[in-house]
Design a protein around this motif. Structure first.
Motif, short mmCIF file in Angstrom:
data_model
loop_
_atom_site.label_atom_id
_atom_site.label_comp_id
_atom_site.label_asym_id
_atom_site.label_seq_id
_atom_site.Cartn_x
_atom_site.Cartn_y
_atom_site.Cartn_z
N ALA A 87 0.82 -1.21 0.00
CA ALA A 87 0.00 0.00 0.00
C ALA A 87 0.86 1.26 0.00
O ALA A 87 0.58 2.23 -0.72
CB ALA A 87 -0.94 -0.01 1.20
N ALA A 88 1.93 1.27 0.80
CA ALA A 88 2.82 2.42 0.86
C ALA A 88 3.51 2.64 -0.48
O ALA A 88 3.66 3.79 -0.94
CB ALA A 88 3.86 2.23 1.96
N LEU A 89 3.90 1.57 -1.13
CA LEU A 89 4.56 1.67 -2.43
C LEU A 89 3.60 2.21 -3.48
O LEU A 89 3.96 3.08 -4.29
CB LEU A 89 5.10 0.31 -2.84
CG LEU A 89 5.74 0.19 -4.22
CD1 LEU A 89 6.85 1.22 -4.41
CD2 LEU A 89 6.26 -1.23 -4.46
N VAL A 90 2.37 1.71 -3.49
CA VAL A 90 1.37 2.17 -4.46
C VAL A 90 1.10 3.65 -4.28
O VAL A 90 1.04 4.42 -5.25
CB VAL A 90 0.08 1.34 -4.34
CG1 VAL A 90 -1.07 2.01 -5.10
CG2 VAL A 90 0.30 -0.07 -4.88
N ARG A 91 0.94 4.10 -3.05
CA ARG A 91 0.69 5.52 -2.79
C ARG A 91 1.87 6.37 -3.24
O ARG A 91 1.70 7.47 -3.78
CB ARG A 91 0.39 5.73 -1.31
CG ARG A 91 -0.98 5.21 -0.88
CD ARG A 91 -1.19 5.39 0.62
NE ARG A 91 -2.48 4.88 1.05
CZ ARG A 91 -3.60 5.59 1.06
NH1 ARG A 91 -3.60 6.86 0.65
NH2 ARG A 91 -4.75 5.05 1.48
N GLU A 92 3.07 5.88 -3.02
CA GLU A 92 4.27 6.61 -3.46
C GLU A 92 4.29 6.74 -4.97
O GLU A 92 4.59 7.81 -5.52
CB GLU A 92 5.52 5.86 -2.97
CG GLU A 92 6.83 6.51 -3.32
CD GLU A 92 7.19 7.69 -2.43
OE1 GLU A 92 7.97 8.55 -2.88
OE2 GLU A 92 6.70 7.74 -1.28
N LEU A 93 3.98 5.67 -5.68
CA LEU A 93 3.97 5.70 -7.14
C LEU A 93 2.87 6.60 -7.69
O LEU A 93 3.08 7.30 -8.69
CB LEU A 93 3.80 4.28 -7.69
CG LEU A 93 5.02 3.37 -7.56
CD1 LEU A 93 4.63 1.91 -7.74
CD2 LEU A 93 6.10 3.77 -8.57
N LEU A 94 1.72 6.61 -7.03
CA LEU A 94 0.61 7.44 -7.50
C LEU A 94 0.89 8.93 -7.32
O LEU A 94 0.20 9.76 -7.92
CB LEU A 94 -0.68 7.06 -6.77
CG LEU A 94 -1.30 5.73 -7.19
CD1 LEU A 94 -2.42 5.33 -6.23
CD2 LEU A 94 -1.83 5.80 -8.62
N GLY A 95 1.89 9.26 -6.54
CA GLY A 95 2.27 10.65 -6.37
C GLY A 95 3.30 11.14 -7.36
O GLY A 95 3.70 12.30 -7.32
N ARG A 96 3.72 10.26 -8.27
CA ARG A 96 4.75 10.61 -9.25
C ARG A 96 4.14 10.74 -10.64
O ARG A 96 3.22 10.04 -11.00
CB ARG A 96 5.86 9.55 -9.25
CG ARG A 96 6.51 9.39 -7.89
CD ARG A 96 7.69 8.45 -7.91
NE ARG A 96 8.28 8.33 -6.59
CZ ARG A 96 9.57 8.12 -6.36
NH1 ARG A 96 10.42 8.01 -7.38
NH2 ARG A 96 10.03 8.04 -5.12
N GLU A 97 4.71 11.65 -11.43
CA GLU A 97 4.25 11.82 -12.80
C GLU A 97 4.58 10.58 -13.62
O GLU A 97 5.58 9.92 -13.37
CB GLU A 97 4.94 13.05 -13.43
CG GLU A 97 4.56 14.36 -12.80
CD GLU A 97 3.10 14.73 -13.01
OE1 GLU A 97 2.47 14.15 -13.94
OE2 GLU A 97 2.59 15.56 -12.26
N PRO A 98 3.72 10.24 -14.56
CA PRO A 98 2.51 10.92 -15.03
C PRO A 98 1.23 10.49 -14.30
O PRO A 98 0.14 10.79 -14.76
CB PRO A 98 2.45 10.51 -16.49
CG PRO A 98 2.98 9.11 -16.49
CD PRO A 98 4.07 9.08 -15.44
N LEU A 99 1.37 9.80 -13.16
CA LEU A 99 0.20 9.31 -12.44
C LEU A 99 -0.33 10.34 -11.44
O LEU A 99 -1.49 10.25 -11.03
CB LEU A 99 0.54 8.01 -11.69
CG LEU A 99 1.13 6.88 -12.53
CD1 LEU A 99 1.38 5.67 -11.64
CD2 LEU A 99 0.23 6.52 -13.69
N ALA A 100 0.51 11.29 -11.04
CA ALA A 100 0.10 12.28 -10.06
C ALA A 100 -1.13 13.03 -10.57
O ALA A 100 -1.15 13.51 -11.70
CB ALA A 100 1.24 13.25 -9.78
N GLY A 101 -2.15 13.12 -9.73
CA GLY A 101 -3.37 13.81 -10.11
C GLY A 101 -4.37 12.95 -10.85
O GLY A 101 -5.46 13.41 -11.18
N ALA A 102 -4.02 11.69 -11.11
CA ALA A 102 -4.94 10.80 -11.83
C ALA A 102 -6.08 10.32 -10.95
O ALA A 102 -7.10 9.83 -11.45
CB ALA A 102 -4.19 9.60 -12.40
N GLY A 103 -5.93 10.45 -9.64
CA GLY A 103 -6.96 10.01 -8.71
C GLY A 103 -6.47 10.14 -7.29
O GLY A 103 -5.35 10.62 -7.04
N SER A 104 -7.29 9.71 -6.34
CA SER A 104 -6.91 9.80 -4.94
C SER A 104 -7.66 8.74 -4.15
O SER A 104 -8.66 8.18 -4.61
CB SER A 104 -7.24 11.19 -4.39
OG SER A 104 -8.62 11.47 -4.50
#
Length: 213
Positions: free
Chosen positions: A164-181
């Protein structure tokens, strides 16, 4: 490590013994991607190639994310250089790595940097470019699909705080940042994969078009 994460389910499998024919480098083969998109369109009963292309991209993204993230959460990021894939109409997408190797990692940040290089830069960006020769898909849709596939990898197996921590870290990086929350009910994307346009499809559980999203 790959054998261990493969036990989570078929989306987590990367074979290391590539028997038989049909294995090709992942995944710049526009001819095969065109066939995959056509097969999705036929099975889903849609005449809209962009709908089929969107869902095919999301499936391929899920096949990339799932084993790599699970392995990284357990301490080793696979090197996907030389990754192969095999697919025929009516068959599942298979991934293979004839010479498995990788990197040991200690923290979520270290793992995220390597996973981002391996999956996003190494494979999803080239896949997105190859798919653009088959069907036109908006950037927001493509990376929303990638983010959704990444978040969806948390829904398989027992809850793992490291994953879960890894997924959240990746979702905060471009180009995924801002794709959801993440909200009270899980991940919600800010775009739509177009599944609602499939006959009888409806909306996915993480769709940004759902009321209250």
């Amino acid at each position: 490590m790959l054998r261990d994460v493969g036990r989570l389910g078929p989306y987590f499998e990367i074979l290391t013994e590539l028997d038989g024919a049909g294995w090709r480098p992942f995944a710049g083969d526009a001819e095969r991607l065109r066939a995959l998109t056509g097969d999705y369109a036929e099975r889903l009963g849609t005449g809209e190639r962009r709908v089929a292309g969107s869902l095919a991209f999301q499936a391929l993204a899920a096949r990339l994310w799932s084993p790599v993230v699970a392995a990284a959460a357990s301490g080793a990021v696979p090197d996907l250089d030389g990754l192969r894939w095999r697919w025929q109409p009516g068959e599942p997408i298979m991934l293979g790595l004839p010479e498995p190797r990788g990197w040991r990692v200690e923290s979520a940040g270290e793992a995220a940097s390597l996973v981002h290089d391996v999956v996003v830069d190494g494979h999803l960006r080239p896949l997105r470019e190859a798919m653009s020769r088959v069907v036109t898909l908006a950037e927001g849709l493509v990376w929303g699909n990638a983010a959704s596939a990444l978040a969806g990898s948390l829904n398989v197996g027992v809850a793992d705080p490291r994953r879960a921590a890894l997924v959240r870290e990746l979702l905060g990086r471009e180009p995924l940042a801002g794709a959801g929350s993440f909200g009270p009910d899980g991940f919600v994307r800010n775009s739509c994969c177009l599944y609602y346009r499939v006959p009888g499809g409806g909306m996915c559980g993480d769709c940004g078009l759902l009321p209250g999203s």
